[in-house]
Write a protein that holds these residues in place. Structure first.
Motif: not given
Length: 266
Positions: A140-149
């Motif tokens: 779930p890379k996009a999930t983590r990247e969205a959270f980080a953003a």
């Protein structure tokens, strides 16, 4: 001889026609347009959902008037247009370019927010297929990247008008990541990898303490410890589970056969 003269004559005619413009390249309709007109026309195309044309006009504006008042706004609109056209890679590239070029821009907080939205939408697509594929085959890379953003936006711009929505989306993403971990723990349990299931569930306890997924994570730990013969850990976890979730649906199902218990997850 006559044939050669005919060829020469035809060539001269073609050259003459070319000089008249019949074979010239298509004229640029935006030639001579002011920055205001380019920006207005681009916005109309964007509102009409003609994203490719809008991007072309914004890029024309930026190249023709790089130091004008509309250039930076055009860069932001390009990122948004790519986002609306679902071109994630180009949208993210445009966002990163703007942040790098204009870190102190008055509206740079919006670009941080947009970066989160781009990854957030990709994460939604990931969740739509979460039960259609093997959970261990996805990251779930996009999930983590969205959270980080979104987290970066909240930390850098706590008073931004986009921050409240970013916080709400972060809560959603935390629950989504916890749900993914539960799904993986189920996968391990179903295949008899009870220690891996218990460890994965324990990770949820440590990383997502306020998530609704904690309830099921505890139950997976109870069942896994039972299968492993770790009765003391099973009983301790059961006490914690009953204390925090006295009316849990898993309590009744746990007393039945495993086959019936799985129906909760189907």
């Amino acid at each position: 001889m006559q044939k050669k003269l005919s060829v020469v004559a035809a060539t001269l005619v073609l050259l003459s026609l070319s000089g008249c413009g019949l074979f010239s390249e298509k004229a640029d309709e935006t030639k001579g347009w002011s920055a205001t007109k380019l920006y207005s026309e681009a916005n109309e195309e964007l509102e009409g959902q003609h994203y490719e044309r809008a991007i072309q006009l914004y890029e024309k504006l930026e190249s023709s008037y790089p130091f004008g008042t509309y250039a930076q706004q055009a860069q932001m609109q390009i990122a948004y247009a790519y986002y609306k056209s679902q071109d994630q890679a180009q949208a993210l590239a445009a966002v990163e370019r703007f942040i790098k070029l204009h870190p102190n821009h008055a509206n740079v907080d919006y670009m941080y927010y947009l970066r989160g939205l781009i990854n957030f939408n990709d994460q939604i697509g990931f969740l739509n297929f979460i039960y259609e594929q093997d959970a261990t085959e996805r990251d779930p890379k996009a999930t983590r990247e969205a959270f980080a953003a979104f987290k970066q936006l909240v930390e850098k711009f706590p008073n931004s008008k986009y921050t409240p929505d970013a916080i709400d989306r972060m809560r959603y993403l935390v629950n989504a990541m916890a749900s993914y971990e539960v799904h993986v723990a189920r996968y391990y349990y179903r295949r008899g990898a009870y220690l891996a299931a218990a460890n994965r569930a324990m990770g949820i306890m440590n990383d997502y303490r306020d998530s609704p997924a904690i309830e099921e994570a505890l139950f997976i730990m109870i069942r896994s410890y039972d299968k492993l013969g770790m009765t003391e850990l099973r009983d301790d976890t059961t006490r914690v589970f009953k204390l925090n979730y006295p009316t849990s649906k898993f309590l009744d199902e746990g007393k039945k056969a495993d086959r019936q218990w799985w129906q909760l997850w189907n």
